[in-house]
Motif scaffolding. Structure first.
Motif, PDB file in Angstrom:
ATOM      1  N   PRO A  81       0.802  -1.234   0.000  1.00  0.00           N
ATOM      2  CA  PRO A  81       0.000   0.000   0.000  1.00  0.00           C
ATOM      3  C   PRO A  81       0.831   1.278   0.000  1.00  0.00           C
ATOM      4  CG  PRO A  81       0.047  -0.952   2.192  1.00  0.00           C
ATOM      5  CD  PRO A  81       0.754  -1.928   1.283  1.00  0.00           C
ATOM      6  N   HIS A  82       0.356   2.243  -0.780  1.00  0.00           N
ATOM      7  CA  HIS A  82       0.916   3.592  -0.748  1.00  0.00           C
ATOM      8  C   HIS A  82       0.355   4.322   0.469  1.00  0.00           C
ATOM      9  CE1 HIS A  82       1.841   2.698  -4.969  1.00  0.00           C
ATOM     10  NE2 HIS A  82       2.820   3.571  -4.801  1.00  0.00           N
ATOM     11  N   TRP A  83       0.922   5.453   0.768  1.00  0.00           N
ATOM     12  CA  TRP A  83       0.504   6.259   1.920  1.00  0.00           C
ATOM     13  C   TRP A  83      -1.002   6.533   1.874  1.00  0.00           C
ATOM     14  CZ3 TRP A  83       3.959   8.202   5.680  1.00  0.00           C
ATOM     15  CH2 TRP A  83       3.398   9.080   6.619  1.00  0.00           C
ATOM     16  N   SER A  84      -1.512   6.888   0.721  1.00  0.00           N
ATOM     17  CA  SER A  84      -2.944   7.207   0.594  1.00  0.00           C
ATOM     18  C   SER A  84      -3.833   5.999   0.851  1.00  0.00           C
ATOM     19  CB  SER A  84      -3.234   7.787  -0.790  1.00  0.00           C
ATOM     20  OG  SER A  84      -2.969   6.812  -1.788  1.00  0.00           O
ATOM     21  N   GLU A  85      -3.266   4.792   0.795  1.00  0.00           N
ATOM     22  CA  GLU A  85      -4.033   3.569   1.039  1.00  0.00           C
ATOM     23  C   GLU A  85      -3.930   3.087   2.489  1.00  0.00           C
ATOM     24  OE1 GLU A  85      -3.599   1.491  -3.288  1.00  0.00           O
ATOM     25  OE2 GLU A  85      -1.766   1.704  -2.081  1.00  0.00           O
ATOM     26  N   LEU A  86      -3.125   3.777   3.277  1.00  0.00           N
ATOM     27  CA  LEU A  86      -3.029   3.452   4.702  1.00  0.00           C
ATOM     28  C   LEU A  86      -4.253   4.022   5.414  1.00  0.00           C
ATOM     29  CD1 LEU A  86       0.754   4.275   5.329  1.00  0.00           C
ATOM     30  CD2 LEU A  86      -0.282   2.039   4.887  1.00  0.00           C
ATOM     31  N   PRO A  87      -4.682   3.399   6.508  1.00  0.00           N
ATOM     32  CA  PRO A  87      -5.860   3.916   7.231  1.00  0.00           C
ATOM     33  C   PRO A  87      -5.688   5.378   7.626  1.00  0.00           C
ATOM     34  CG  PRO A  87      -5.247   1.761   8.062  1.00  0.00           C
ATOM     35  CD  PRO A  87      -4.153   2.186   7.113  1.00  0.00           C
ATOM     36  N   LYS A  88      -6.753   6.124   7.493  1.00  0.00           N
ATOM     37  CA  LYS A  88      -6.737   7.560   7.802  1.00  0.00           C
ATOM     38  C   LYS A  88      -7.153   7.838   9.247  1.00  0.00           C
ATOM     39  CE  LYS A  88      -5.778   8.643   3.614  1.00  0.00           C
ATOM     40  NZ  LYS A  88      -4.900   7.523   3.328  1.00  0.00           N
ATOM     41  N   PHE A  89      -7.421   6.786   9.987  1.00  0.00           N
ATOM     42  CA  PHE A  89      -7.844   6.929  11.377  1.00  0.00           C
ATOM     43  C   PHE A  89      -6.861   6.160  12.256  1.00  0.00           C
ATOM     44  CE2 PHE A  89     -10.150   3.758   8.998  1.00  0.00           C
ATOM     45  CZ  PHE A  89      -9.883   2.588   9.710  1.00  0.00           C
ATOM     46  N   ASP A  90      -6.807   6.531  13.523  1.00  0.00           N
ATOM     47  CA  ASP A  90      -5.873   5.890  14.446  1.00  0.00           C
ATOM     48  C   ASP A  90      -6.318   4.458  14.735  1.00  0.00           C
ATOM     49  OD1 ASP A  90      -4.749   8.381  14.426  1.00  0.00           O
ATOM     50  OD2 ASP A  90      -5.422   8.934  16.437  1.00  0.00           O
ATOM     51  N   LEU A  91      -5.322   3.573  14.927  1.00  0.00           N
ATOM     52  CA  LEU A  91      -5.597   2.161  15.155  1.00  0.00           C
ATOM     53  C   LEU A  91      -5.057   1.706  16.500  1.00  0.00           C
ATOM     54  CD1 LEU A  91      -4.500   0.656  11.687  1.00  0.00           C
ATOM     55  CD2 LEU A  91      -6.799   1.338  12.389  1.00  0.00           C
ATOM     56  N   TYR A  92      -5.764   0.774  17.111  1.00  0.00           N
ATOM     57  CA  TYR A  92      -5.263   0.112  18.309  1.00  0.00           C
ATOM     58  C   TYR A  92      -4.308  -1.002  17.902  1.00  0.00           C
ATOM     59  CZ  TYR A  92      -8.730   2.551  21.149  1.00  0.00           C
ATOM     60  OH  TYR A  92      -9.457   3.511  21.792  1.00  0.00           O
ATOM     61  N   MET A  93      -3.547  -1.496  18.862  1.00  0.00           N
ATOM     62  CA  MET A  93      -2.509  -2.487  18.610  1.00  0.00           C
ATOM     63  C   MET A  93      -3.008  -3.676  17.778  1.00  0.00           C
ATOM     64  SD  MET A  93       0.674  -3.529  19.076  1.00  0.00           S
ATOM     65  CE  MET A  93       1.435  -2.784  20.510  1.00  0.00           C
ATOM     66  N   ASP A  94      -4.131  -4.277  18.145  1.00  0.00           N
ATOM     67  CA  ASP A  94      -4.601  -5.455  17.405  1.00  0.00           C
ATOM     68  C   ASP A  94      -4.937  -5.116  15.959  1.00  0.00           C
ATOM     69  OD1 ASP A  94      -6.795  -3.990  18.397  1.00  0.00           O
ATOM     70  OD2 ASP A  94      -8.115  -5.742  18.381  1.00  0.00           O
ATOM     71  N   GLN A  95      -5.419  -3.914  15.712  1.00  0.00           N
ATOM     72  CA  GLN A  95      -5.704  -3.473  14.349  1.00  0.00           C
ATOM     73  C   GLN A  95      -4.405  -3.232  13.568  1.00  0.00           C
ATOM     74  OE1 GLN A  95      -8.012  -0.163  15.885  1.00  0.00           O
ATOM     75  NE2 GLN A  95      -9.833  -0.918  14.801  1.00  0.00           N
ATOM     76  N   VAL A  96      -3.408  -2.684  14.244  1.00  0.00           N
ATOM     77  CA  VAL A  96      -2.101  -2.451  13.626  1.00  0.00           C
ATOM     78  C   VAL A  96      -1.488  -3.785  13.211  1.00  0.00           C
ATOM     79  CG1 VAL A  96       0.275  -1.674  14.063  1.00  0.00           C
ATOM     80  CG2 VAL A  96      -1.649  -0.281  14.824  1.00  0.00           C
ATOM     81  N   ILE A  97      -1.505  -4.739  14.124  1.00  0.00           N
ATOM     82  CA  ILE A  97      -0.951  -6.075  13.855  1.00  0.00           C
ATOM     83  C   ILE A  97      -1.643  -6.687  12.639  1.00  0.00           C
ATOM     84  CG2 ILE A  97      -0.793  -8.437  14.753  1.00  0.00           C
ATOM     85  CD1 ILE A  97       1.192  -6.549  16.058  1.00  0.00           C
ATOM     86  N   ALA A  98      -2.971  -6.647  12.619  1.00  0.00           N
ATOM     87  CA  ALA A  98      -3.726  -7.228  11.504  1.00  0.00           C
ATOM     88  C   ALA A  98      -3.381  -6.528  10.193  1.00  0.00           C
ATOM     89  CB  ALA A  98      -5.226  -7.142  11.783  1.00  0.00           C
ATOM     90  N   PHE A  99      -3.324  -5.200  10.197  1.00  0.00           N
ATOM     91  CA  PHE A  99      -3.046  -4.448   8.975  1.00  0.00           C
ATOM     92  C   PHE A  99      -1.642  -4.742   8.447  1.00  0.00           C
ATOM     93  CE2 PHE A  99      -1.485  -0.863   6.551  1.00  0.00           C
ATOM     94  CZ  PHE A  99      -2.493  -0.717   5.618  1.00  0.00           C
ATOM     95  N   VAL A 100      -0.643  -4.631   9.315  1.00  0.00           N
ATOM     96  CA  VAL A 100       0.751  -4.816   8.897  1.00  0.00           C
ATOM     97  C   VAL A 100       0.975  -6.243   8.398  1.00  0.00           C
ATOM     98  CG1 VAL A 100       3.147  -4.875   9.711  1.00  0.00           C
ATOM     99  CG2 VAL A 100       1.664  -2.961  10.340  1.00  0.00           C
ATOM    100  N   ASN A 101       0.513  -7.223   9.152  1.00  0.00           N
ATOM    101  CA  ASN A 101       0.723  -8.618   8.755  1.00  0.00           C
ATOM    102  C   ASN A 101      -0.018  -8.960   7.475  1.00  0.00           C
ATOM    103  OD1 ASN A 101       2.496  -9.088  10.846  1.00  0.00           O
ATOM    104  ND2 ASN A 101       0.923  -9.874  12.203  1.00  0.00           N
ATOM    105  N   ASP A 102      -1.185  -8.369   7.274  1.00  0.00           N
ATOM    106  CA  ASP A 102      -1.918  -8.594   6.027  1.00  0.00           C
ATOM    107  C   ASP A 102      -1.176  -7.972   4.841  1.00  0.00           C
ATOM    108  OD1 ASP A 102      -4.305  -9.482   4.547  1.00  0.00           O
ATOM    109  OD2 ASP A 102      -4.699  -7.330   4.327  1.00  0.00           O
ATOM    110  N   ALA A 103      -0.608  -6.798   5.053  1.00  0.00           N
ATOM    111  CA  ALA A 103       0.066  -6.078   3.963  1.00  0.00           C
ATOM    112  C   ALA A 103       1.358  -6.759   3.518  1.00  0.00           C
ATOM    113  CB  ALA A 103       0.352  -4.634   4.377  1.00  0.00           C
ATOM    114  N   ILE A 104       2.150  -7.250   4.463  1.00  0.00           N
ATOM    115  CA  ILE A 104       3.464  -7.788   4.091  1.00  0.00           C
ATOM    116  C   ILE A 104       3.569  -9.305   4.247  1.00  0.00           C
ATOM    117  CG2 ILE A 104       4.667  -5.620   4.516  1.00  0.00           C
ATOM    118  CD1 ILE A 104       5.616  -6.730   7.198  1.00  0.00           C
ATOM    119  N   GLY A 105       2.548  -9.927   4.796  1.00  0.00           N
ATOM    120  CA  GLY A 105       2.595 -11.366   5.047  1.00  0.00           C
ATOM    121  C   GLY A 105       2.746 -12.222   3.800  1.00  0.00           C
ATOM    122  N   SER A 106       2.186 -11.770   2.694  1.00  0.00           N
ATOM    123  CA  SER A 106       2.264 -12.555   1.456  1.00  0.00           C
ATOM    124  C   SER A 106       3.693 -12.628   0.909  1.00  0.00           C
ATOM    125  CB  SER A 106       1.321 -11.984   0.401  1.00  0.00           C
ATOM    126  OG  SER A 106       1.629 -10.634   0.153  1.00  0.00           O
TER     127      SER A 106
END
Length: 172
Positions: free
Chosen positions: A20-45
């Motif tokens: 994801p580019h910067w514009s595709e990153l969430p525009k709202f603040d995330l809690y730890m579990d949301q951060v973990i899910a987002f990051v691992n989904d983005a780079i896990g593949s």
């Protein structure tokens, strides 16, 4: 030959990965579990190690990333965590932080992040095709190209080792 076909299928899958580019990153603040899910989904593949809350807390503790505000992480921290997740198997966190700081000293963080993602996404699209990268115009671009090449070489090496791995007799 079956392993080579399997590797070619893996390469075709990796060529489809788009970080994801910067514009595709969430525009709202995330809690730890949301951060973990987002990051691992983005780079896990890409086969990189999954990010854990303990890792993130350690990055905050050692000032590799800025501390969350009221336990919420912002876009800048997400971008940093994506980069750390990609580069951590290759470099120390101090080297990663220093590299991010150097690149963003000459460019806004959003632009520097997008430039890196563009170089990485293009390298992923060209994986196995033997197409040369666009020549760097400055040291920041060269640093990004070298880091991207290192990431690509690592994921290729790990996949190849998985496919050719044979049981090894242990010496007694």
């Amino acid at each position: 030959m079956a392993e080579f076909d399997q590797y070619n299928r893996w390469e075709a899958q990796i060529r489809q990965v788009q970080l994801p580019h910067w514009s595709e990153l969430p525009k709202f603040d995330l809690y730890m579990d949301q951060v973990i899910a987002f990051v691992n989904d983005a780079i896990g593949s890409l086969g990189v190690e999954a990010m854990t809350p303990a890792m993130i807390n350690n990055y905050v503790k050692h000032q590799v990333i800025i501390a969350p505000i009221k336990k919420k992480y912002q876009t800048m921290q997400l971008a940093d965590l994506l980069l750390i997740g990609l580069l951590k198997p290759l470099f120390s966190t101090e080297t990663i932080r220093h590299g991010i700081d150097q690149v963003t000293a000459g460019d806004f963080p959003k632009q520097a992040y997008d430039n890196f993602i563009d170089v990485l996404n293009e390298a992923l699209r060209q994986l196995g095709k033997g197409t040369a990268a666009t020549p760097a115009k400055n040291l920041n671009e060269k640093l990004m190209q070298v880091a991207v090449n290192t990431i690509i070489n690592r994921i290729q090496s790990e996949q190849l080792l998985k496919l050719i791995e044979k049981p090894i007799k242990k010496l007694k």
